[in-house]
Each structure stands twice: as structure tokens, then as C-alpha cells.
Design an enzyme around this catalytic site. Structure first.
Site, PDB file in Angstrom:
ATOM      1  N   LYS A 111      17.712 -13.960   2.751  1.00  0.00           N
ATOM      2  CA  LYS A 111      19.075 -13.692   2.159  1.00  0.00           C
ATOM      3  C   LYS A 111      18.970 -12.104   2.001  1.00  0.00           C
ATOM      4  O   LYS A 111      18.213 -11.396   1.716  1.00  0.00           O
ATOM      5  CB  LYS A 111      19.017 -14.540   0.836  1.00  0.00           C
TER       6      LYS A 111
ATOM      7  N   GLU B  28      27.866 -14.441  -6.017  1.00  0.00           N
ATOM      8  CA  GLU B  28      27.465 -14.134  -7.634  1.00  0.00           C
ATOM      9  C   GLU B  28      28.642 -13.458  -8.490  1.00  0.00           C
ATOM     10  O   GLU B  28      29.134 -12.375  -7.861  1.00  0.00           O
ATOM     11  CB  GLU B  28      26.271 -13.416  -7.599  1.00  0.00           C
TER      12      GLU B  28
HETATM   13  O1  KIV Z   1      17.027 -12.999  -6.654  1.00  0.00           O
HETATM   14  C1  KIV Z   1      17.691 -14.125  -7.201  1.00  0.00           C
HETATM   15  O2  KIV Z   1      17.576 -14.604  -7.878  1.00  0.00           O
HETATM   16  C2  KIV Z   1      19.062 -14.322  -6.731  1.00  0.00           C
HETATM   17  C3  KIV Z   1      19.831 -15.305  -7.454  1.00  0.00           C
HETATM   18  C4  KIV Z   1      20.410 -14.466  -8.539  1.00  0.00           C
HETATM   19  C5  KIV Z   1      20.744 -16.023  -6.299  1.00  0.00           C
HETATM   20  O3  KIV Z   1      19.602 -13.699  -5.709  1.00  0.00           O
END
Ligand code: KIV
Length: 265
Positions: free
Chosen positions: A112, A181
Site C-alpha cells: 500500500k 481515510e
Molecule cells: O497504517 C495504517 O494502519 C493504515 C490504516 C489507517 C489504513 O494505513
């Protein structure tokens, strides 16, 4: 249960089945989450806050995320595991490919990345090299110093249009999931309807294809500050397994998040 895949997550969107997801950082919780039917786990760079006690995600390194990804993979061999690319580990496409490889070798199924337009080429290159990508729009914790705090994003009409446009561009570049988010529910709904890929919301209202929470938040372990979008599921359950079970159930039936956990435009 058969292993989760990106194709299955996409089918869940097509079938209207909500996706329930949590962050995980170690083998014991990963095992529990898999047993309780969590659809996928994110080794978030939020580990900087909840595991390391830092005040932001910026100090987290690729080796930190790889270490915790290995632990989560060991605890849940069949789980779909996403791992966060930490701050400044994907400043160029070449760096992104090199650093993403460390997370994939540690056991991640997908990485991600936080950001919009500037990431399009990076996403194309990762996907071409067989690294599946989840994009992340709205509040970007790695950009806290630019944003000036952890604030709801996309409230003004022009910002909302820009976020929708970037979401479509990220999908076109090859992203196969999108985390939204802290955006108004109305914007998350528009983006979810416009995209073919699943959207996963955190503080983005009930209309996303799925939900994610930081595990410590949903277990009521963040006593200093409770964001509006968080619910303490352990307070309503008898034990850890019951809390996770309740979270999955409420996400699946659409009763979490409620209006009290969501932002208006
Ligand atoms: O780092 C994390 O936990 C995240 C979530 C808030 C989606 O990116």
C-alpha cells in the site's frame, strides 16, 4: 477456508458483500483474526504509533514493516496480507520496486502506498513487475507535516472532485484496492460507485466496499485519543475473539460504521 485473493475481494464488491479488515502486527493476533473471519490484514505503518510508541508514522522503516509482515504471515499462512510502504521508501519508481520486494519476500501479497497523481508511474512499474498495489487517498498520515495535522480531507467541492479524479487515475494505473481515510461519507460513496476496484474505508462512512480499523483502536487500547470513526468492540464483547467476531459481523451487515462514526461533507 480457501485462501483470500485479490480476485475474491473484487468479487465481494461485485456481489455487494462487505469486506472486513484489520491491521495486524504479530503472529498471535494474525492467527486470531484469520480464525474470526477477517478478510484481509494490513501490516500498517501505524505500527510506528501503536507498537513503537512514536508520535507519527514517519520514523517507520522498510525493515520494521518487513519484520512485522513476516510475523503476520507466520501466524496466518493463508491470509491475504497487505503491507505498508513507509515514508520515503517509494520516492522514485525504482526505489519503490526495490523496497516493495523486501515486503513481498517477507510474505506480503500486496503493498500500500499513500498518494495520488505523483504515484501513477510508480504503480504502473510495480504492477508490471508483479507487485499488486493498494492506493490510499484522503488523509495521508505520512504527509502530516504538509497537511498541518490529522484532518478530514475532501470537504470542499474542488477537493472532492480532485480526489475522485485521482481515484480513477490510480485505478487506471493498475491499483487493485483503494483505502479512503477520513473523507466525507458522500465523497466515499461517489468514489466507490465510480470505481470497479474495492474501496476500503477508515473514517469514510458506511458506503465503502469494506472497512479497516487499527486493531488497537477497535480493542479500546488507545485511551489518549479516540478518533470519531473508532468503536471499541471489546467493550461490547466478552473477550478478544468476541470483539473481532462482533467487528466482522457489524461490518458485514452494514451496521458499522454508523453516522456517529462518519463525517459529513
Ligand atoms: O497504517 C495504517 O494502519 C493504515 C490504516 C489507517 C489504513 O494505513
Amino acid at each position: 477456508m480457501a485462501a483470500m485473493t485479490i480476485a475474491k475481494l473484487a468479487k465481494m464488491k461485485a456481489d455487494g458483500e462487505k469486506i472486513a479488515s484489520l491491521t495486524a502486527y504479530d503472529a498471535s493476533f494474525a492467527k486470531l483474526f484469520a480464525q474470526q473471519g477477517v478478510d484481509f490484514m494490513l501490516v500498517g505503518d501505524s505500527l510506528g504509533n501503536v507498537v513503537l510508541g512514536e508520535s507519527s508514522t514517519l520514523p517507520v522503516t522498510i525493515d520494521d514493516v518487513a519484520y512485522h509482515t513476516r510475523a503476520v504471515r507466520n501466524g496466518a499462512p493463508d491470509a491475504f496480507v497487505m503491507a505498508d510502504m513507509p515514508f520515503m521508501s517509494y520516492a522514485t519508481p525504482q526505489q519503490a520496486c526495490q523496497e516493495a520486494a523486501k515486503l513481498m519476500r517477507a510474505g506480503a501479497n500486496m503493498v500500500k502506498l499513500e498518494g495520488g497523481d505523483w504515484l501513477l508511474d510508480t504503480i504502473r512499474q510495480l504492477v508490471e513487475r508483479s507487485v499488486p498495489v493498494c492506493a490510499h487517498l484522503g488523509l495521508l498520515p505520512q504527509s502530516v507535516n504538509v497537511l498541518g495535522g490529522y484532518k478530514v480531507q475532501g470537504k470542499e467541492a474542488s477537493a472532492a472532485e480532485n480526489t475522485l479524479r485521482q481515484a480513477l487515475a490510480l485505478q487506471e494505473a493498475g491499483a487493485q484496492l483503494l483505502v479512503l481515510e477520513c473523507v466525507p461519507s458522500s465523497l466515499a460513496k461517489r468514489i466507490t460507485e465510480a470505481l470497479d476496484i474495492p474501496t476500503i474505508g477508515i473514517g469514510a462512512g458506511p458506503d465503502c466496499d469494506g472497512q479497516i480499523l487499527v486493531m488497537h483502536d477497535m480493542l479500546g487500547m488507545n485511551s489518549d485519543y479516540l478518533p470519531k470513526f473508532v468503536k471499541d468492540f471489546l467493550a461490547e464483547a466478552n473477550d478478544l475473539a468476541g470483539a473481532v467476531d462482533l467487528y466482522v459481523k457489524q461490518v458485514k451487515e452494514g451496521s458499522f460504521p454508523g453516522p456517529e462514526h462518519s463525517f459529513k461533507g
